[in-house]
Design an enzyme around this catalytic site. Structure first.
Site, short mmCIF file in Angstrom:
data_model
loop_
_atom_site.label_atom_id
_atom_site.label_comp_id
_atom_site.label_asym_id
_atom_site.label_seq_id
_atom_site.Cartn_x
_atom_site.Cartn_y
_atom_site.Cartn_z
N ARG A 93 15.66 35.47 -16.99
CA ARG A 93 14.53 35.12 -17.83
C ARG A 93 14.89 33.99 -18.78
O ARG A 93 14.12 33.08 -19.02
CB ARG A 93 14.12 36.37 -18.62
CG ARG A 93 13.25 36.09 -19.82
CD ARG A 93 12.39 37.27 -20.14
NE ARG A 93 11.73 37.72 -18.93
CZ ARG A 93 11.36 38.97 -18.68
NH1 ARG A 93 11.60 39.91 -19.56
NH2 ARG A 93 10.76 39.28 -17.57
N TYR A 94 16.05 34.10 -19.39
CA TYR A 94 16.48 33.12 -20.38
C TYR A 94 17.39 32.09 -19.71
O TYR A 94 17.98 32.35 -18.67
CB TYR A 94 17.25 33.84 -21.49
CG TYR A 94 16.42 34.77 -22.34
CD1 TYR A 94 15.55 34.27 -23.29
CD2 TYR A 94 16.52 36.15 -22.18
CE1 TYR A 94 14.80 35.13 -24.09
CE2 TYR A 94 15.77 37.02 -22.98
CZ TYR A 94 14.91 36.50 -23.93
OH TYR A 94 14.19 37.35 -24.71
N ARG B 270 21.46 33.45 -19.65
CA ARG B 270 21.92 34.83 -19.48
C ARG B 270 21.02 35.60 -18.51
O ARG B 270 19.84 35.28 -18.38
CB ARG B 270 21.99 35.56 -20.82
CG ARG B 270 20.72 35.52 -21.65
CD ARG B 270 21.11 35.64 -23.13
NE ARG B 270 19.95 35.80 -24.02
CZ ARG B 270 19.20 34.78 -24.43
NH1 ARG B 270 19.41 33.56 -23.98
NH2 ARG B 270 18.20 35.00 -25.27
N CYS C 73 20.10 57.62 -14.68
CA CYS C 73 20.40 57.87 -16.08
C CYS C 73 20.78 59.33 -16.24
O CYS C 73 20.32 60.18 -15.48
CB CYS C 73 19.19 57.58 -16.96
SG CYS C 73 18.96 55.82 -17.26
N CYS D 249 14.64 59.18 -20.66
CA CYS D 249 13.89 59.02 -21.90
C CYS D 249 12.40 59.01 -21.55
O CYS D 249 11.98 58.27 -20.66
CB CYS D 249 14.23 57.69 -22.58
SG CYS D 249 15.96 57.48 -22.97
N CYS E 62 10.79 55.53 -21.61
CA CYS E 62 11.47 54.48 -20.83
C CYS E 62 10.52 53.33 -20.49
O CYS E 62 9.41 53.54 -20.01
CB CYS E 62 12.02 55.07 -19.55
SG CYS E 62 12.94 53.86 -18.56
N ARG F 28 11.12 51.26 -18.18
CA ARG F 28 11.15 51.15 -16.71
C ARG F 28 10.74 52.48 -16.07
O ARG F 28 11.31 52.90 -15.07
CB ARG F 28 12.54 50.72 -16.24
CG ARG F 28 12.97 49.43 -16.89
CD ARG F 28 14.14 48.73 -16.24
NE ARG F 28 14.44 47.56 -17.04
CZ ARG F 28 15.53 47.43 -17.82
NH1 ARG F 28 16.45 48.37 -17.83
NH2 ARG F 28 15.71 46.35 -18.55
N ASP G 64 7.04 49.06 -25.63
CA ASP G 64 6.42 48.22 -24.60
C ASP G 64 5.09 48.79 -24.09
O ASP G 64 4.80 49.96 -24.28
CB ASP G 64 7.38 48.07 -23.41
CG ASP G 64 8.54 47.14 -23.73
OD1 ASP G 64 8.35 46.22 -24.54
OD2 ASP G 64 9.63 47.35 -23.17
N ASP H 235 8.90 42.59 -27.14
CA ASP H 235 9.25 41.99 -25.85
C ASP H 235 7.92 41.57 -25.22
O ASP H 235 7.08 42.43 -24.92
CB ASP H 235 10.02 42.98 -24.99
CG ASP H 235 11.08 42.30 -24.14
OD1 ASP H 235 10.91 41.09 -23.86
OD2 ASP H 235 12.05 42.95 -23.73
N LYS I 7 11.95 38.31 -25.83
CA LYS I 7 11.86 39.00 -27.12
C LYS I 7 11.44 38.04 -28.23
O LYS I 7 12.03 36.99 -28.39
CB LYS I 7 13.21 39.62 -27.44
CG LYS I 7 13.62 40.66 -26.40
CD LYS I 7 15.01 41.16 -26.61
CE LYS I 7 15.41 42.10 -25.50
NZ LYS I 7 15.70 41.39 -24.22
C1 LIG Z 1 16.77 41.52 -23.55
C2 LIG Z 1 17.03 40.70 -22.39
C3 LIG Z 1 18.12 39.83 -22.37
C4 LIG Z 1 19.07 39.68 -23.54
O1 LIG Z 1 18.40 39.20 -24.64
P1 LIG Z 1 19.18 38.94 -26.00
O2 LIG Z 1 18.13 38.59 -26.98
O3 LIG Z 1 20.15 37.84 -25.72
O4 LIG Z 1 19.91 40.22 -26.34
C5 LIG Z 1 18.30 39.06 -21.24
N1 LIG Z 1 17.45 39.14 -20.19
C6 LIG Z 1 16.39 39.95 -20.19
C7 LIG Z 1 15.49 39.98 -19.01
C8 LIG Z 1 16.15 40.78 -21.28
O5 LIG Z 1 15.09 41.60 -21.27
#
Ligand SMILES: *Cc1c(COP(=O)(O)O)cnc(C)c1O
Length: 438
Positions: free
Chosen positions: A122-123, A126, A135, A139, A142, A144, A303, A340, A347
């Site tokens: 997504r980002y 990362r 799990c 929860c 959850c 998911r 969520d 989110d 986020k």
């Molecule tokens: C939360 C999340 C991350 C990590 O986000 P940070 O703000 O860096 O902790 C990375 N990918 C996805 C899809 C996420 O939901």
């Protein structure tokens, strides 16, 4: 201090007359005796639901299965279980069957942003790697929920290899977040294999694990697991405490082992109606976390996943909680409150407003006490024009070889080296018309 509390003793005896303390502290024993049915729940906890309640709970279970470790069940206050934060997080409720029109199976569009199975990219730098779909405790809140208990979703090794290949091929990925399910549901050898594989990828600088084991099954944090985890000096762990009651002797011992292994610990809390939607409860939770050297990282707005409407609070509640923390307590005890974004926007931090107004070279701010003050900005600040040519800049940056990605979004609008002055939605009619006229 003994680990066997009175309620743990009772629960252990209800499960097996032969149970001894060694069994209780054995995570495999805990796992084998996970509570999955309404009858088990009643027998183990000496609670009886009415026939009506039981019937309704069983209907919920058909859609959303239940799993509670005996350890986590032992935290429930039997006398007052209906209001109990542990009961609410773990025991099925018919309210989960209530689906609002705006709720979604996959509100964060994790599946749409998934280039290969079990991985969400997504980002820019990362990825989220779903390495386990199991799990220890399910929860009820959850995000998911769509996948909970879905046996088909336990990733096979070759699916994990595909994820690893993706990370290897994408040099921009400098942070890999292992999640699930709970990664610590994997065997020690599988965890070691995964961490070794990821560590062998040169461009990965940081590995993170998201786990709820310290909360729901702290005995999973064994010396053997610690021996494995302590080998990786770029590993961070985030856990998921939602209520101060969850910080018990057992969970504190698990945290202590992780901290002693040198792993920086963070915590993600979900804001839940009837569980922790209270500034006092949240402050007490944050204090207990930092006392155990766990840094509060995020508070999540609940969520828009299906069946969670009874857990959701208005956003104002989250802002109220941050208002009651910032300034009132240690800065590192204040997490970032985030939403989110539905649809996969990632986020988004939401905070109280501290900037009251802005004049030429003067910022008017208010503090947590309501004091309004002025910050005088410099009259002469010579901005460094940035053309992204770091070699000729007077500021020094030794990047050690990593190329930084081009700026995106609002960052791009602010940059000197980019002429873009606006961000325009792809379907903007005015621009479409302008382009077709041209
Ligand atoms: C939360 C999340 C991350 C990590 O986000 P940070 O703000 O860096 O902790 C990375 N990918 C996805 C899809 C996420 O939901």
């Amino acid at each position: 201090m003994s680990i066997y509390t009175k309620s743990q003793q009772e629960i252990a005896e209800n499960i097996s007359s032969k149970a001894v303390i060694k069994d209780w502290k054995d995570w495999r024993w805990q796992f084998r005796h996970t509570i999955k049915t309404v009858e088990d729940f009643e027998d183990v906890l000496n609670i009886s639901f009415s026939p009506e309640e039981k019937k309704e709970m069983k209907i919920t279970l058909r859609k959303f299965p239940m799993a509670i470790t005996p350890y986590y069940a032992s935290l429930i206050d039997i006398e007052n279980y209906k209001d109990d934060p542990v009961f609410k997080q773990s025991c099925c409720s018919t309210e989960e069957l209530h689906v609002e029109s705006y709720e979604m199976g996959d509100p964060l569009a994790e599946d749409s942003d998934s280039p290969v199975e079990n991985l969400t990219h997504r980002y820019p730098d990362r990825v989220l790697f779903h390495v386990s779909n199991m799990c220890a405790m399910y929860c009820r809140h959850c995000t998911r929920k769509r996948k909970v208990g879905d046996q088909d979703h336990i990733p096979a090794k070759d699916s994990l290899i595909k994820g690893l290949e993706y990370i290897r091929e994408h040099e921009e990925v400098r942070d890999v977040l292992l999640s699930g399910g709970d990664p610590f549901m994997l065997s020690d050898s599988a965890i070691e294999w995964l961490l070794d594989e990821i560590s062998s990828i040169e461009h990965v600088e940081v590995i993170r694990i998201g786990t709820r084991m310290p909360v729901v099954l702290p005995y999973r944090i064994t010396e053997d697991l610690i021996d494995i985890l302590s080998k990786y000096d770029n590993l961070w762990i985030n856990t998921h405490f939602n209520h101060p009651r969850e910080l018990t002797d057992s969970s504190r011992q698990a945290l202590k082992k992780l901290v002693k292994a040198g792993i920086p610990m963070g915590n993600q809390t979900v804001l839940l109606a009837g569980v922790n939607d209270c500034p006092y409860i949240m402050k007490s939770l944050m204090h207990k976390l930092v006392k155990n050297r766990v840094r509060p990282y995020y508070i999540y707005q609940c969520d828009l996943s299906e069946g969670l409407s009874h857990f959701r609070t208005p956003v104002s509640k989250g802002i109220e909680i941050i208002e009651s923390l910032r300034g009132h307590t240690s800065g590192f005890a204040v997490p970032t409150y985030v939403i989110d974004a539905p649809g996969g926007g990632g986020k988004i931090p939401v905070t109280p407003n501290y900037v009251v107004s802005y004049a030429t070279n003067k910022v008017i701010l208010r503090n947590y006490e309501g004091v309004i003050c002025t910050y005088k900005e410099p009259d002469s600040y010579e901005p460094v024009f940035c053309d992204r040519k770091c070699e000729t800049c007077t500021l020094e940056l030794k990047t050690e070889g990593r190329e930084y990605l081009p700026p995106v979004g609002v960052e791009k609008l602010m940059a000197d080296y980019d002429d873009e002055t606006s961000l325009i939605p792809a379907d903007n009619e005015r621009i479409i018309r302008r382009n077709s006229n041209g």
